[in-house]
Structures are given as C-alpha cells and as structure tokens.
Design a protein around this motif. Structure first.
Motif, PDB file in Angstrom:
ATOM      1  N   ILE A   1     -66.915  28.610  29.983  1.00 31.34           N
ATOM      2  CA  ILE A   1     -67.331  27.701  28.887  1.00 31.34           C
ATOM      3  C   ILE A   1     -67.156  28.408  27.540  1.00 31.34           C
ATOM      4  O   ILE A   1     -66.662  27.825  26.570  1.00 31.34           O
ATOM      5  N   ALA A   2     -67.555  29.690  27.509  1.00 34.75           N
ATOM      6  CA  ALA A   2     -67.461  30.448  26.260  1.00 34.75           C
ATOM      7  C   ALA A   2     -66.004  30.537  25.788  1.00 34.75           C
ATOM      8  O   ALA A   2     -65.702  30.319  24.605  1.00 34.75           O
ATOM      9  N   VAL A   3     -65.082  30.841  26.702  1.00 30.76           N
ATOM     10  CA  VAL A   3     -63.662  30.997  26.334  1.00 30.76           C
ATOM     11  C   VAL A   3     -63.107  29.665  25.842  1.00 30.76           C
ATOM     12  O   VAL A   3     -62.387  29.610  24.835  1.00 30.76           O
ATOM     13  N   LEU A   4     -63.456  28.593  26.553  1.00 26.29           N
ATOM     14  CA  LEU A   4     -62.904  27.286  26.181  1.00 26.29           C
ATOM     15  C   LEU A   4     -63.419  26.791  24.830  1.00 26.29           C
ATOM     16  O   LEU A   4     -62.730  26.078  24.120  1.00 26.29           O
ATOM     17  N   ARG A   5     -64.673  27.151  24.503  1.00 27.02           N
ATOM     18  CA  ARG A   5     -65.275  26.574  23.298  1.00 27.02           C
ATOM     19  C   ARG A   5     -65.348  27.537  22.104  1.00 27.02           C
ATOM     20  O   ARG A   5     -65.799  27.146  21.041  1.00 27.02           O
ATOM     21  N   PHE A   6     -64.930  28.772  22.313  1.00 23.40           N
ATOM     22  CA  PHE A   6     -65.126  29.773  21.258  1.00 23.40           C
ATOM     23  C   PHE A   6     -64.355  29.409  19.982  1.00 23.40           C
ATOM     24  O   PHE A   6     -63.190  29.051  20.028  1.00 23.40           O
ATOM     25  N   ARG A   7     -65.036  29.471  18.874  1.00 21.72           N
ATOM     26  CA  ARG A   7     -64.374  29.220  17.591  1.00 21.72           C
ATOM     27  C   ARG A   7     -64.914  30.208  16.552  1.00 21.72           C
ATOM     28  O   ARG A   7     -66.069  30.653  16.648  1.00 21.72           O
ATOM     29  N   THR A   8     -64.085  30.508  15.598  1.00 22.38           N
ATOM     30  CA  THR A   8     -64.490  31.498  14.602  1.00 22.38           C
ATOM     31  C   THR A   8     -65.022  30.838  13.348  1.00 22.38           C
ATOM     32  O   THR A   8     -65.728  31.469  12.562  1.00 22.38           O
ATOM     33  N   SER A   9     -64.685  29.557  13.155  1.00 22.14           N
ATOM     34  CA  SER A   9     -65.110  28.878  11.934  1.00 22.14           C
ATOM     35  C   SER A   9     -66.315  27.993  12.190  1.00 22.14           C
ATOM     36  O   SER A   9     -66.433  27.392  13.259  1.00 22.14           O
ATOM     37  N   SER A  10     -67.187  27.914  11.207  1.00 19.87           N
ATOM     38  CA  SER A  10     -68.351  27.040  11.353  1.00 19.87           C
ATOM     39  C   SER A  10     -67.997  25.598  10.984  1.00 19.87           C
ATOM     40  O   SER A  10     -68.762  24.682  11.208  1.00 19.87           O
ATOM     41  N   ILE A  11     -66.791  25.428  10.433  1.00 20.54           N
ATOM     42  CA  ILE A  11     -66.346  24.063  10.071  1.00 20.54           C
ATOM     43  C   ILE A  11     -65.508  23.526  11.218  1.00 20.54           C
ATOM     44  O   ILE A  11     -64.534  24.166  11.640  1.00 20.54           O
ATOM     45  N   GLN A  12     -65.909  22.347  11.743  1.00 19.45           N
ATOM     46  CA  GLN A  12     -65.190  21.813  12.904  1.00 19.45           C
ATOM     47  C   GLN A  12     -64.002  20.957  12.486  1.00 19.45           C
ATOM     48  O   GLN A  12     -64.039  20.304  11.471  1.00 19.45           O
TER      49      GLN A  12
END
Lengths: 390, 426
Positions: free
Chosen positions: B415-426
């Motif tokens: 789940i972590a790998v699939l959803r990981f993002r570096t930006s707080s803006i989606q």
C-alpha cells in the motif's frame, strides 16, 4: 483577562474542529475501556491446559479408544485446553519449568482396559504442580474416574449375575445419572469493573490529550507564531493564561462527553445526578493540574521529538503509577512512588464518588493536592514559558 | 547503485537526527524500561504458588451412616502420613460447625467453600436398600431433591473448580453404585445375596476391591519455580514501543511532505524510490536500534530467558520492526496533514497495544479476545514471543507467527509503495 479568554476560545474551537484530535480524545478512551472491560470485566473463570503424552497409539500413530476418549472429553471442556506433546518435548518442558505437570497415557492403556485389567496413568510434575496444575489434575481425575466407574460397574454386575449379564442394561442404568451436584455461589465482592476501570481511563486521556498539546505549543514557538502574537497587543501573560484556560476547557469538554456517555450507558449503577456533577467538578480541577503539566512540557521542550516523548513518558508514568490498570501493591516501593502521581488522587476521588457517592468535603485531601499541583505547575511553567525559539 | 547510495544516506541522516536529540533518545530508552520495571515488580512471584489445595466437606445427614463412612474415606486425617506419591487436594471434614455456620463463613469470606452431603442422605440409601431387597423397583439412590451441594466463594474460582471436581467424583461413584445395584436387581435370578454383599462392601469400604481400575503414579521432577515476568513483560513493551516509535517516524514523513522537504529532494538527483527506500530504511534502522537496546538490557538487567530457539526470538523481533516500518510508511501515505498524522499514529499505537497483548499477556484474556487480537500484528508477535519465552516452544512452532508478520509487512509495504507521494498537493 478578556484577551486570554479569546485565546482560550479560539484554541477550544480548533480542538472541536480537529477530527483526528477528537477521535483521539473520545474514541480511544472508549475503545480502551471496552478492551479492559472485555479482558477483565467478565466473571473470572478458570482456564487451564492439560499437557498430555499419549503413548497409547496404534501402528499408524492414531490414539487408541480409551486414550482418545479421555483426550476428547477433556478437550470438550470449556475450562480446559489439551496440548499433546511428545515424550521428549514434555520432559524438556518439565525440566525447563515451562510446564509444571504432564499426564502420560502409557502404551497398551486401552488394551488393558478392554481386557479387564488395571492400568496406570503417570503424572510427572514439579512440586505439587502449582495451583493450575492441581486443578487440572482434579479435572483429569474426575474424567478418568468416570471411565473407571463404568468399567467397575460392568465388572461388578457381570460377577454378580453371571450368565444373565447384559451390557445394554448396565449401560442404560449408567446413563441414568440421578445423583448430581448443585453449586451455589454467592454474590461476588469483586470490584465492579466499570467503577474500577472507567475513572482511570477517562483521566488517562484527559492527561494524554493535554500533555500532547505540548507538541503544538513547541510548534507554535518554533514557527514564530507565539512571537508574532506578542507583537500585537496580546501580552505574554495573557497568552499564557489563554493557553492554560484552553487546556482546562479541552479537558473539561472531554470529561463532560465521556462521563455523560458513561452515565447514559451505565445509568444509576455508576452515578446519581449529584455524584455526576461531583465527578465533573473533580475532573475540572484535574484538568487544571493536567493543563499546568502540559504547559511545563511545552515550555521545556527543545524539539518536537522531546515534546512527544516527554508527554508520553510523563503521562504513561502517571497513569501506571496512578493504578489505572492494576492496583499498586501496598508493600512495594512503587506504592510510595505512586503518591507522586496526580492520577492516584483523581482516580481515588472518582472511585470514591462512583462507589460510595463520597462528598466533596470528604475528598478535600485529593482536591488540595490537585490544587497544589495547579499552583506549583503554573508558577513553574510561567517561569519557563518562552515565545521565542532559541 | 546511485539509488542505493541515496537510500543509505537518507536513512543515515534520519538516524543521525534521531540519535543526536539526546532528550528524545533518553525518553525513547528510559520510558519503556520504567514500564518494564513497574510490571516486573508487580508480577514477580506470580506462578510460584504451590501449596496443596485444601478443600472442606461436611454433612447435613442426621443418622449419618453412609455419609460419615464416605467422609471418613475421603478425609485427609494427617497430611504427614499421606502417600508421598499422592498429590491430590487435602480434604478437611468440618465436624465442629454446622451447615448454616459454614455457609455464613463462606459469605464472610473466612471459608472459601465446602461440599455438603444432603439431609437424609443415609436414610435415602437405606430406603433404596429396603426397596431393592423387597423386590420393588427402587427409583433413586438418594432423593432427587436432596443432592450433593457445593457452596463456594464466587471470587475464588480455583476452589469452585476443585470443589466441583471432588463433588462430581463422589456423585459419579454414587451413580455407579446405583447402576450396579439396579442392573443386578434386574438381571440376577435372585439378587438378595448380591445386593447384601454390595451393601456390606459399601459399609466396609471394600466396594472397589479386586476390581480393575485406572490408577495414578506421580513422579516429582523438581520444584515449582516462579516464572520471570520479564519473559512476557519485555516482549510486550518491545512490540508496543517499536510500533509506536515507527509510527511517530511515519508522522514525520507527513511533516516533511507538508513543508516540501520531500519535493525539494526530488529537485536534486534523488529519485522518488530512493526517498521511499531511504525513509523506510531510516525507520527500520531506528527500530533495530530499539530492539537491540531492549534485548541487551533485558538479558543483562532482567535475566530474560530467550527459550530454546533464541534465533526465532531475534527473527520475530526483526520482522516486527520490518512490519512497523512498513506500517509507518503506509500511514504516511494515507494521512494528509501533520496534525492528523500525530493523532492517528498515537491512536493506532495505543489501541493496538492492549488489543494485541502488549499491556497484559494475551494468554490470560478470554478466548474471544485472543481471537479478535489476531487482526493485529502485535498479537502475532506477542504470541510468538510468549510461545518461545514462556512456554518453551521450538523454532518450528512459531513459523506461523513469522509468516503472519511477514504478510502484514508485505501488505502494508505494498500500500505504501502504491500510494507514496512527495507532494502535499494532489
């Protein structure tokens, strides 16, 4: 004072609109209380394990009739689990004190019984087998006695009636057990788990919620929010008072919701109207003490990690020493140390209110100590309170 | 290769930041051990209780022939003269107090309980004897309304079980006698002699003489020693604090995302995968440091016993750290704000700890709680530790726990790998 009240109102508003914070403050205590109640709130029942070595097996390693019957009947009891061990495992566990008793069913046990011969169970144990072992042994003996008596009845009737012996008739009479046991247990004097656990859990989360605010205070100082605020006409003292009042308000709101829920669920068993308001008042004083405590942590923290770990450390220490989950044994050093936990006093006071509807005047020592913590805590935190991050 | 270097540097930087915060480090280490010390003290000595259980019996029977005879057979007259192989409970016949007084003593908690023979017990048996010898069809050995009675303190569950055990053995013997006599009366051509013989055997305590029976041989293999509570207290708190610390690490990732630290790292040559790997490795290394401290202090200060398979203890510990690190990353990908991350991290850690058996051993909780606990990785880890360190299990016995922890780690990690993002803006 008005400005301090505005600060407090604003902080309280933020708390009430923060879903995660509210979940932490309200759902977690309810969940933990439910767990405590589930784990320790029911009637205590005995549950033990019979460790058995079954050497009475056929060529395929399957248990023979009587040994299988014993194991099956024991396993069917709610109060007992059966763990089948190899001879070597049982010996090793006994040698290491991992278990205190093991029952050995010898080879040929079922064949001996079938042949009308006596047979023997071996019990290997350490000492008397411990309390649990002795009870398990009495259950096993009772079960084996049943088999014993059936065999003896058949042997006795066969000897007495000779050729007229009829196994079915004997079995029919054996099944008709008219001598039985009536058990009467009186009323338990064990403390009501609701009154035992609820005060501790509620106060634990008041303290937790407030002390975790120390991290937010540190954040505001680090980001310069506090410094910017004092450039307005808001004084440091007013800001400090506002923060303190907001902590008290937060603790009081939390208490009000949790105790109201408890009152609604457990009703008159837990509170009368008068005792409910007494409990609220006591918790209000405790919120003040916890607020002062939160301000101290927020003032001395030099990093976010420090603020979190200090809040968790002191809260959990107070909670554990305050007898939240387990009473502190009186003859230990921890009993003396527990007198330094404010949770000891609030928990004692709340238990006295819920159990005996104690009057506020009779709780003056607890109130006095909590008031003392507020005064000392506020003085210390005001001394250390800074708006600028160094 | 470049990615690996970045991963290593990010992990090392996180670890360095953590270790250099001395106050946080102090609480990180001292806090769990305060708990361990407290619970160790409170639970020390538990399990060393080995007094022989003492049970009480009395009779309300007026004439008393049969009840007295049975009580004499059961009573432990002099403990010192007992067969050394006999470790059954001590049975004391309450001759000096009547039923009402004994019952009052149970209510007052000065007596834990007793088995009472009913009123008219001997008269009932005598009636049975007369009826059966007269060729009538007797109904019952003793009257259905006057059965054996167990009066017991409800708070003393050990006595409750033990007294019921003794009473049930007596009832079983009574039922066996009844079945013998009724069967004989029905099947024998002339049962008089046989029935008279049975009653004579009953009166002289010879009922089971020369009959096949299942006997017991008791072998004492040592003394009862109190278990070391640290063997279950330390693993419980290790699981709780490893998880708690990891989740706090997860909350820091949310903070770094919110203040754009992760985005800025992307603008250098660091890839998203390296950030993910490095952050994960940082939390993992911190967890390893934590379990190293736990086991080292546990062994040196609390003299814990790692059981017969210490390697399994280590593997479960490492898997626990792996799972916690993956869970922390997953949490960081699911939560948007720093404030929510703090609350949810603490909430999750504090809720799963008691549910998963970190605050008290799961083996003392009801079965249904043990079952529900299995939804938490904590319960699998604690079960593994308890099996190894309390119940002496071998390596193979805890393979299911290892697999379960690995599955949790893979699940959280995916789940972590699939959803990981570096930006707080989606």
């Amino acid at each position: 004072m008005i400005k301090a009240l505005y600060v407090a109102l604003l902080e309280t508003k933020i708390f009430l609109t923060d879903k995660a914070g509210l979940a932490f403050s309200l759902l977690l205590p309810i969940a933990i209380f439910a767990l405590m109640y589930g784990a320790f709130g029911g009637q205590t029942i005995f549950h033990g394990t019979a460790y058995m070595v079954n050497q009475d097996v056929d060529a395929q390693g399957q248990a023979n009739y009587y040994s299988d019957l014993i194991v099956e009947q024991l396993d069917g009891l709610d109060s007992l689990d059966v763990s089948i061990l190899s001879e070597a495992d049982a010996q090793r566990k006994l040698d290491r004190s991992d278990i205190l008793m093991a029952f050995y069913i010898p080879e040929g046990f079922s064949d001996d019984i079938d042949s009308g011969l006596s047979s023997q169970l071996t019990i290997k144990q350490r000492g008397n087998g411990g309390d649990e072992g002795q009870i398990v042994a009495s259950i096993v003996r009772g079960m084996v006695e049943n088999i014993n008596q059936q065999l003896q009845v058949h042997a006795k009737v066969a000897g007495a009636v000779g050729g007229n012996y009829n196994q079915d008739t004997v079995n029919e009479y054996l099944a008709n057990r008219t001598v039985s046991v009536n058990t009467s247990v009186g009323e338990s004097s064990a403390p009501d788990p609701v009154k035992e656990f609820l005060p501790g859990i509620v106060t634990m989360f008041i303290l937790f919620g407030i002390s975790m605010n120390a991290r937010a205070l540190y954040e505001e100082r680090k980001r310069g929010t506090l410094e910017r605020l004092v450039t307005t006409r808001l004084g440091v003292g007013q800001m400090f008072t506002g923060k303190f009042l907001s902590y008290v308000a937060r603790g009081f709101i939390q208490t009000l919701i949790l105790l109201s829920l408890a009152y609604a669920v457990f009703g008159g068993d837990l509170f009368t109207t008068a005792s409910f308001f007494k409990a609220l008042f006591i918790c209000l004083v405790f919120s003040g003490a916890a607020g002062a405590f939160g301000l101290i942590i927020g003032s001395v923290s030099r990093s976010e990690g420090q603020a979190i770990w200090m809040a968790v450390f002191f809260t959990m220490s107070m909670v554990m020493l305050g007898g939240t989950f387990f009473p502190i044994p009186e003859d230990t050093v921890f009993f003396t140390i527990s007198k330094f936990s404010i949770n000891t006093y609030i928990n004692d006071a709340l238990r006295a209110i819920t159990a005996d509807n104690a009057s506020l005047t009779s709780l003056w020592p607890e109130l006095l100590i909590m008031a003392g913590v507020i005064v000392v805590g506020l003085a210390a935190s005001r001394y250390m309170f800074r708006v600028i991050s160094k | 290769m470049k990615n690996l270097t970045h991963i290593w540097f990010i992990a090392l930087k996180d670890l360095k930041l953590f270790v250099t915060d001395k106050t946080a480090m102090f609480f990180f280490v001292a806090f769990p051990f305060l708990f361990i010390l407290l619970f160790n003290t409170m639970m020390s000595g538990i399990g060393a209780e080995d007094e022989r259980i003492t049970l009480h019996v009395l009779t309300r029977d007026d004439s008393g022939t049969y009840s007295q005879m049975l009580l004499e057979a059961y009573e432990t007259t002099e403990e010192s003269k007992l067969d050394p192989d006999d470790h059954s409970p001590i049975i004391i016949w309450l001759k000096d107090i009547d039923y009402a007084t004994a019952k009052q003593q149970v209510e007052d908690k000065t007596l834990s309980g007793f088995v009472a023979f009913p009123k008219g017990f001997s008269a009932d048996i005598e009636t049975f004897k007369n009826e059966i010898l007269a060729g009538e069809k007797p109904l019952h050995f003793i009257n259905l309304d006057s059965q054996l009675e167990v009066i017991v303190d409800p708070d003393n569950t050990d006595q409750q079980i033990a007294l019921n055990g003794v009473a049930n053995i007596i009832a079983t013997q009574m039922n066996a006698m009844q079945a013998t006599m009724k069967s004989t009366a029905l099947l024998a051509d002339d049962p008089t002699d046989a029935i008279n013989t049975f009653f004579q055997q009953l009166n002289t305590g010879q009922w089971a003489k020369d009959l096949p029976s299942v006997n017991y041989q008791t072998t004492i293999v040592g003394d009862v020693e109190a278990g070391n509570p640290a063997n279950y207290v330390i693993p419980g708190y290790l699981v709780m604090f490893t998880f708690f610390a990891a989740l706090q690490g997860g909350a820091q990732i949310v903070q770094q995302r919110q203040n754009n630290t992760l985005e800025r790292m992307l603008t250098s040559s660091v890839s998203k995968e390296a950030i993910l790997g490095g952050t994960f490795l940082g939390i993992f290394l911190r967890g390893l440091l934590q379990i190293t401290i736990f086991w080292t202090l546990g062994s040196l200060v609390f003299n814990i016993d790692l059981g017969i398979a210490p390697a399994a203890v280590i593997i479960i510990s490492v898997l626990m750290v792996l799972m916690s690190s993956a869970c922390a990353l997953m949490l960081a990908t699911l939560i948007k704000t720093e404030r929510a991350a703090d609350g949810i991290a603490t909430l999750t850690a504090l809720l799963l700890a008691p549910l998963g058996g970190c605050w008290w051993p799961l083996f003392i909780t009801p079965k249904w709680m043990q079952f529900i606990a299995k939804i938490t990785p904590h319960a699998w880890a604690n079960n593994g530790f308890n099996k190894l360190m309390v119940f002496g299990a071998d390596f193979s016995s805890v393979v299911p726990e290892m697999i379960a922890l690995l599955c949790f780690a893979i699940g959280f990690g995916t789940i972590a790998v699939l959803r990981f993002r570096t930006s707080s803006i989606q």
